[in-house]
Design a protein around this motif. Structure first.
Motif, PDB file in Angstrom:
ATOM      1  N   THR A  53       5.143  17.767  29.778  1.00 34.84           N
ATOM      2  CA  THR A  53       6.534  17.342  29.893  1.00 34.84           C
ATOM      3  C   THR A  53       7.061  16.850  28.547  1.00 34.84           C
ATOM      4  O   THR A  53       6.444  17.097  27.506  1.00 34.84           O
ATOM      5  CB  THR A  53       6.661  16.242  30.984  1.00 34.84           C
ATOM      6  OG1 THR A  53       8.045  15.950  31.205  1.00 34.84           O
ATOM      7  CG2 THR A  53       5.930  14.973  30.581  1.00 34.84           C
ATOM      8  N   GLN A  54       8.180  16.131  28.569  1.00 31.53           N
ATOM      9  CA  GLN A  54       8.761  15.553  27.361  1.00 31.53           C
ATOM     10  C   GLN A  54       9.447  14.248  27.728  1.00 31.53           C
ATOM     11  O   GLN A  54       9.739  13.982  28.889  1.00 31.53           O
ATOM     12  CB  GLN A  54       9.761  16.511  26.724  1.00 31.53           C
ATOM     13  CG  GLN A  54      11.015  16.778  27.540  1.00 31.53           C
ATOM     14  CD  GLN A  54      12.117  15.762  27.350  1.00 31.53           C
ATOM     15  OE1 GLN A  54      12.267  15.192  26.263  1.00 31.53           O
ATOM     16  NE2 GLN A  54      12.891  15.506  28.408  1.00 31.53           N
ATOM     17  N   TYR A  55       9.663  13.416  26.718  1.00 29.33           N
ATOM     18  CA  TYR A  55      10.498  12.243  26.952  1.00 29.33           C
ATOM     19  C   TYR A  55      11.349  11.963  25.715  1.00 29.33           C
ATOM     20  O   TYR A  55      10.951  12.270  24.590  1.00 29.33           O
ATOM     21  CB  TYR A  55       9.688  11.014  27.366  1.00 29.33           C
ATOM     22  CG  TYR A  55       8.864  10.342  26.283  1.00 29.33           C
ATOM     23  CD1 TYR A  55       9.427   9.426  25.391  1.00 29.33           C
ATOM     24  CD2 TYR A  55       7.498  10.575  26.174  1.00 29.33           C
ATOM     25  CE1 TYR A  55       8.679   8.795  24.417  1.00 29.33           C
ATOM     26  CE2 TYR A  55       6.735   9.950  25.205  1.00 29.33           C
ATOM     27  CZ  TYR A  55       7.326   9.051  24.337  1.00 29.33           C
ATOM     28  OH  TYR A  55       6.574   8.430  23.375  1.00 29.33           O
ATOM     29  N   GLY A  56      12.513  11.406  25.968  1.00 28.07           N
ATOM     30  CA  GLY A  56      13.408  11.018  24.883  1.00 28.07           C
ATOM     31  C   GLY A  56      14.036  12.163  24.127  1.00 28.07           C
ATOM     32  O   GLY A  56      14.787  11.938  23.172  1.00 28.07           O
ATOM     33  N   GLY A  57      13.704  13.401  24.503  1.00 27.19           N
ATOM     34  CA  GLY A  57      14.231  14.545  23.781  1.00 27.19           C
ATOM     35  C   GLY A  57      13.527  14.839  22.477  1.00 27.19           C
ATOM     36  O   GLY A  57      13.927  15.748  21.747  1.00 27.19           O
ATOM     37  N   TYR A  58      12.436  14.085  22.175  1.00 23.95           N
ATOM     38  CA  TYR A  58      11.769  14.298  20.890  1.00 23.95           C
ATOM     39  C   TYR A  58      10.244  14.193  20.951  1.00 23.95           C
ATOM     40  O   TYR A  58       9.584  14.290  19.916  1.00 23.95           O
ATOM     41  CB  TYR A  58      12.277  13.305  19.848  1.00 23.95           C
ATOM     42  CG  TYR A  58      11.966  11.849  20.159  1.00 23.95           C
ATOM     43  CD1 TYR A  58      10.827  11.237  19.649  1.00 23.95           C
ATOM     44  CD2 TYR A  58      12.791  11.100  20.969  1.00 23.95           C
ATOM     45  CE1 TYR A  58      10.521   9.907  19.942  1.00 23.95           C
ATOM     46  CE2 TYR A  58      12.509   9.776  21.270  1.00 23.95           C
ATOM     47  CZ  TYR A  58      11.385   9.190  20.747  1.00 23.95           C
ATOM     48  OH  TYR A  58      11.094   7.882  21.053  1.00 23.95           O
TER      49      TYR A  58
END
Length: 279
Positions: A53-58
């Motif tokens: 997944t990802q978090y914060g867009g970065y």
């Protein structure tokens, strides 16, 4: 090696045989700088069949709070242990910071899997230090809970990713916030191996002496580190703010080597009590 293989690890250990030098292995799973889960630093099968997944867009990362994904993480460390734990020059294995987030994440789920990872990996990695980069996981009570579990399991180093002197005080306006993990580490000096990393992202080039004093100095506030993982290439957002957007400093490696030579490799060589309780 930026991307070591099992073969290259064996070759490095062969080069160290008969010396008093040890090999440290740092395993990355997160990609700071992209919100694309497919660019996380994990194998393709993990991206296809497990949770990434990802978090914060970065930040792209695997969902280590999910049991299936953690199963594969544990399997990697167990294979490393099977191949290298008995080698006298294999000293420490470290992974990335405990800060996680993303779809389905909770502190409770992450702490449950992190504790399982400690128990299961240390059942195989009996002679080598397993370093954990503790920076954020819930609140201060959760940091203490994890440190206590690390002591109970034994043979686990208490580390963190960023050693930033201006975050080691109540007045932290310079860096934005205070890191409580430093105070937790002080409470476990002599009990857990203290194993910080010195990333340069929040440092200035002239912070080197202050950082060294913080991790290995003689005064009572020193963190009395047993191992220090130094980043060799300097890239800093704070330096970029002062240097017309350029966060690079080419003299960091030579400055660091000169400092280590000046200090004659000074480090805390006392044996933490939890080492004697490791599996």
């Amino acid at each position: 090696y930026d991307t070591p293989t099992m073969r290259s690890i064996s070759e490095m250990l062969e080069e160290l045989e008969g010396t008093d030098r040890g090999l440290g292995l740092y395993i990355r799973t997160k990609n700071f700088g992209t919100g694309d889960p497919q660019k996380a630093f994990v194998p393709k099968y993990l991206k296809n069949d497990y949770c990434v997944t990802q978090y914060g867009g970065y930040v792209a990362l695997p969902c280590l709070w999910e049991k299936g994904t953690m199963d594969r993480h544990i399997a990697l460390y167990k294979e490393i242990a099977r191949r290298f734990d008995s080698h006298p020059n294999f000293a420490i294995v470290s992974t990335e910071e405990t800060t996680l987030d993303g779809e389905g994440y909770t502190h409770k789920k992450w702490m449950t899997q992190l504790k399982r990872y400690h128990r299961e990996v240390k059942s195989s990695l009996k002679k080598t230090i397993l370093s954990e980069e503790m920076n954020f996981i819930g609140d201060d009570d959760d940091l203490h809970e994890m440190a206590q579990q690390m002591e109970e399991v034994g043979g686990i180093g208490y580390g963190w990713p960023d050693t930033v002197p201006c975050r080691d005080s109540q007045r932290s306006e310079t860096c934005g916030y205070k890191l409580s993990t430093y105070d937790v580490a002080r409470q476990y000096q002599g009990v857990l191996p203290i194993t910080p990393k010195v990333a340069t992202y929040d440092l200035l080039p002239d912070d080197l002496n202050a950082v060294f004093d913080m991790v290995a100095g003689d005064d009572s506030k020193s963190l009395k580190a047993n191992y220090v993982l130094w980043q060799q290439d300097f890239s800093s957002r704070r330096w970029a703010d002062r240097n017309d957007g350029d966060g690079q400093y080419s003299g960091w490696r030579s400055d660091l080597l000169a400092k280590l030579k000046q200090e004659n490799g000074k480090i805390n060589t006392s044996v933490p009590s939890s080492i004697s309780t490791s599996p």
